[in-house]
Write a protein that holds these residues in place. Sequence first.
Motif, PDB file in Angstrom:
ATOM      1  N   VAL A 362       0.869  -1.183   0.000  1.00 55.74           N
ATOM      2  CA  VAL A 362       0.000   0.000   0.000  1.00 55.74           C
ATOM      3  C   VAL A 362       0.900   1.225   0.000  1.00 55.74           C
ATOM      4  O   VAL A 362       1.852   1.308   0.786  1.00 55.74           O
ATOM      5  N   ASN A 363       0.619   2.175  -0.899  1.00 55.17           N
ATOM      6  CA  ASN A 363       1.453   3.370  -0.989  1.00 55.17           C
ATOM      7  C   ASN A 363       0.597   4.625  -0.920  1.00 55.17           C
ATOM      8  O   ASN A 363      -0.607   4.595  -1.184  1.00 55.17           O
ATOM      9  N   VAL A 364       1.240   5.726  -0.555  1.00 53.89           N
ATOM     10  CA  VAL A 364       0.616   7.053  -0.593  1.00 53.89           C
ATOM     11  C   VAL A 364       1.621   8.003  -1.230  1.00 53.89           C
ATOM     12  O   VAL A 364       2.819   7.929  -0.959  1.00 53.89           O
ATOM     13  N   ASP A 365       1.130   8.888  -2.098  1.00 49.37           N
ATOM     14  CA  ASP A 365       2.018   9.825  -2.787  1.00 49.37           C
ATOM     15  C   ASP A 365       1.908  11.225  -2.176  1.00 49.37           C
ATOM     16  O   ASP A 365       2.875  11.762  -1.647  1.00 49.37           O
ATOM     17  N   TYR A 366       0.696  11.815  -2.205  1.00 50.02           N
ATOM     18  CA  TYR A 366       0.538  13.155  -1.633  1.00 50.02           C
ATOM     19  C   TYR A 366      -0.936  13.441  -1.356  1.00 50.02           C
ATOM     20  O   TYR A 366      -1.831  12.729  -1.817  1.00 50.02           O
ATOM     21  N   LEU A 367      -1.179  14.511  -0.582  1.00 45.29           N
ATOM     22  CA  LEU A 367      -2.518  15.015  -0.299  1.00 45.29           C
ATOM     23  C   LEU A 367      -2.670  16.403  -0.913  1.00 45.29           C
ATOM     24  O   LEU A 367      -1.705  17.177  -0.961  1.00 45.29           O
ATOM     25  N   VAL A 368      -3.884  16.713  -1.349  1.00 44.88           N
ATOM     26  CA  VAL A 368      -4.229  18.069  -1.774  1.00 44.88           C
ATOM     27  C   VAL A 368      -5.280  18.588  -0.795  1.00 44.88           C
ATOM     28  O   VAL A 368      -6.352  17.995  -0.655  1.00 44.88           O
ATOM     29  N   ILE A 369      -4.953  19.682  -0.108  1.00 46.25           N
ATOM     30  CA  ILE A 369      -5.810  20.216   0.951  1.00 46.25           C
ATOM     31  C   ILE A 369      -6.207  21.646   0.595  1.00 46.25           C
ATOM     32  O   ILE A 369      -5.372  22.446   0.178  1.00 46.25           O
ATOM     33  N   ARG A 370      -7.479  21.955   0.744  1.00 55.61           N
ATOM     34  CA  ARG A 370      -7.959  23.338   0.601  1.00 55.61           C
ATOM     35  C   ARG A 370      -8.736  23.719   1.853  1.00 55.61           C
ATOM     36  O   ARG A 370      -9.452  22.912   2.406  1.00 55.61           O
TER      37      ARG A 370
END
Length: 370
Positions: A362-370
Amino acid sequence: MVLLLAVITALSAAPALAGGAFTMTAACQATAARLPAPEGVGAVRYGRYYLVSWKAVESPEVAGYNVYRSYLPYPLLSSMVKVNPRPVRGTSFLDTTLTDYWRIQYYWVAAVDCGNRLGALGGPATVNPLLPDCTPPEPPRNLEAGALEVGVSLTWEASNREPDFAGYHVYLEDECGRPARLTCQPVKGGFFYSTRGGAGSFFQVRSVDTSGNLSSPVRAQAVTLPEEVLDFPDPAANQDERVVYKGLWVNEHYRPEEGLDLLEGDMVTSVYPLDGGECDPPSVKVTFQGRSVKLVAARFWQCGWCEIFLDGRSVGRINLSSDEPLSRCTLYATYCLPPGTHTLKVVNLGIPGNPEMPFDVVNVDYLVIR
């Protein structure tokens, strides 16, 4: 005839002044000798309730106030009904017991001391027969409209305190400035997410009471909220207190020619413990401030299943497995978060994405937060 005679007797027993007004009876004067009458007694209707208010009596002997209601316009205690169950400490009281809306009624207020002795009666405040409630509530304040990647997040100061307050209605203006209501039922708090509209759209919010009276509108134009891209840090050198890793996570680097186009060329991956011991499954939790969040990861043939939690609640399980490598895939996104602090957690379930292969990455790359 008996009731009519009783009313005539009561009226004739009260000493009259010039012009037909009545003075306080001798019994009331004796009772009222200790404390003066409250001044400024008034009654304001809120739906089917009446808020009675008065000015405080300046005396150290005042322990509270009693509120009375009567059909007679003069202070005859025997004709009054006390509407408060215990002495009122403040200078207002909401009467929810009135039922004879078609008759004129009168409110009186008297101070009481610690011995529950009454002062003079102040008033009256006249309540006319029930007419349609045409008094609108106060409008909301500080409306803001933030455009997201999808939809618009609206916030305002929900400060209405009217007893008959019902909530808020939200409207979206068309190109001619005509508002179209977006809410089926009044919104109770100071937040609303609209799937319609975007940056540049104009919105209105109006308070509404239980009689359907609307306040004047407050208006705001949607502006795009700033975006933060949170690249998951290397677990071995993590200095970001918002990101917490548990279990085995490693940072992996890839070049585009290797089939994965990753943010900053790397991603964070986890593998479920092979021995399946008592240790917790690998997880990563991010605490953030925002109104929307999007989780981006890669998918490839070695991936397995993960579960995603938002604010401690599971929002779904996802199989990241893919025969062909796929980059920058949106695993989860939500755009209707109320303003404040939130958490997003990804848990490796240790379940292979392809039953024919024993891989559960399982991998995670990035989050986009507003």
